[in-house]
Write an enzyme that holds these catalytic residues in place. Structure first.
Site, PDB file in Angstrom:
ATOM      1  N   SER A 133      43.714  48.399  49.799  1.00 26.49           N
ATOM      2  CA  SER A 133      43.336  47.383  48.664  1.00 26.49           C
ATOM      3  C   SER A 133      42.085  48.077  47.624  1.00 26.49           C
ATOM      4  CB  SER A 133      42.802  46.039  49.381  1.00 26.49           C
ATOM      5  OG  SER A 133      41.976  45.335  48.320  1.00 26.49           O
ATOM      6  N   TYR A 155      36.855  42.143  54.505  1.00 21.99           N
ATOM      7  CA  TYR A 155      38.035  42.312  54.056  1.00 21.99           C
ATOM      8  C   TYR A 155      38.263  43.725  53.865  1.00 21.99           C
ATOM      9  CZ  TYR A 155      42.272  42.447  51.026  1.00 21.99           C
ATOM     10  OH  TYR A 155      43.378  42.972  50.728  1.00 21.99           O
ATOM     11  N   LYS A 193      49.755  31.282  46.636  1.00 21.51           N
ATOM     12  CA  LYS A 193      48.207  32.023  47.031  1.00 21.51           C
ATOM     13  C   LYS A 193      47.219  31.117  46.870  1.00 21.51           C
ATOM     14  CE  LYS A 193      47.337  36.203  46.424  1.00 21.51           C
ATOM     15  NZ  LYS A 193      47.105  37.321  45.610  1.00 21.51           N
TER      16      LYS A 193
END
Length: 331
Positions: A133, A155, A193
């Protein structure tokens, strides 16, 4: 590459990127065996109120391959995958909600499960392509370059830990292992999402509802590397035969503003709604400029972004309108 007669696993295959991969292989390689593994949504939520899983059956409407419902953190669920011998594993399953602060569940899901999948890939002789990411960079200055990470949340930290784990496996494996650091991806099959869907979709639906697009003050100077889903699929496919295993950025290499998104949407929709500018409550914890350094991606994957922001929105617009009519305005 010819994926016909190959067996392909896509974890997170009912999610945004995973489902697009599933249909890419189905449409282009009809003799490939594609297996989707996904938790699917259960109604379970995190402390922030967001769903634990965004996987949705509607993302797979028309998919004819095999579907397995399971949790990547449960080894008894992963055991079901032992019925196959995979040639390629695309690991897209993750907790990708950056506002989840439960560190244990984030590390269990994103890091520990990845190690189990790496072991399986090694045993089966499968190439591993996984989702890293752009969040690994946090507040690192642009252009963001692999090796200069500053994750700003759990994250981003979990994804960087995945990369470090992958680097160790690369040293002892001849099989391709490639991590792809996605930047701001947008395109079809992201609707489920919910609040974490791209601002392209969210602004599009605001405009279709006749609402003034709501932007942070100074949005013409808030820049992101927005990448259309077709280029993300291209990167995944090319990562199956890299010149060198590694971790690579997947973006366009060109930053655009949130104001550009609204202006492009309005131009293509034929609207002229005045924008509403609101104070940015995230000053100090907000990325104001992301732009991927994609030179290594070009060199070692042969990747070349093909879709500009304007072209991506043009391709996406019919789906944005359809979703608004069928899923939003009808509620």
């Amino acid at each position: 590459m010819d994926f016909n007669n190959k067996t392909i696993l896509i974890t997170g295959g009912a999610g945004f990127i995973g489902s697009n991969l599933a249909f890419y292989f189905q449409e282009n390689f009809p003799d490939a065996k594609v297996v989707v593994f996904d938790l699917f949504r259960t109604g379970e939520t995190f402390a922030n109120g967001n769903l634990r899983s965004f996987g949705h059956y509607k993302n797979l409407m028309g998919f004819r391959g095999e579907i397995i419902a399971g949790d990547i953190t449960k080894r008894e669920d992963l055991q079901r995958l032992r019925d196959f011998r995979f040639d390629y594993i695309f690991h897209e399953a993750a907790i990708s909600d950056t506002t989840v602060y439960d560190q244990k569940i984030m590390m269990d899901t994103n890091l520990n499960a990845f190690k189990d999948l790496l072991k399986m890939a090694k045993e089966m002789g499968a190439a591993m392509v996984y989702a890293s990411s752009g969040a690994t960079y946090g507040n690192a200055p642009a252009p963001q370059t692999v090796g200069r990470e500053e994750p700003a949340n759990i994250y981003g930290f979990s994804k960087l830990a995945m990369d470090h784990l992958a680097y160790g496996w690369m040293k002892k494996s001849d099989l391709p292992i490639v991590g792809l650091r996605y930047f701001n991806v947008y395109g079809p099959r992201e609707f489920y999402k919910n609040k974490t869907a791209s601002m392209v979709l969210q602004f599009g639906h605001q405009i279709l509802a006749g609402k003034r697009p709501r932007l942070f003050e100074g949005s013409d100077k808030i820049l992101r590397d927005f990448i259309y889903i077709d280029d993300v699929i291209q990167a995944n496919v090319k990562a199956c035969a890299p010149k060198r295993s590694g971790v690579y950025n997947v973006g366009t290499g060109k930053a655009r503003s949130f104001q550009d998104i609204v202006d492009t949407l309005q131009a293509q929709l034929g609207t002229d709604l005045p924008c509403e500018y609101i104070p940015n409550p995230y000053i100090g914890q907000y990325q104001f400029f992301t732009q991927a350094d994609i030179e290594p991606t070009r060199e070692f994957l042969g990747y070349e972004p093909e879709v500009t922001l304007e072209e991506g929105i043009r391709r996406y617009l019919p789906e944005i309108v359809r979703l608004y009519e069928e899923e939003v305005s009808s509620r």
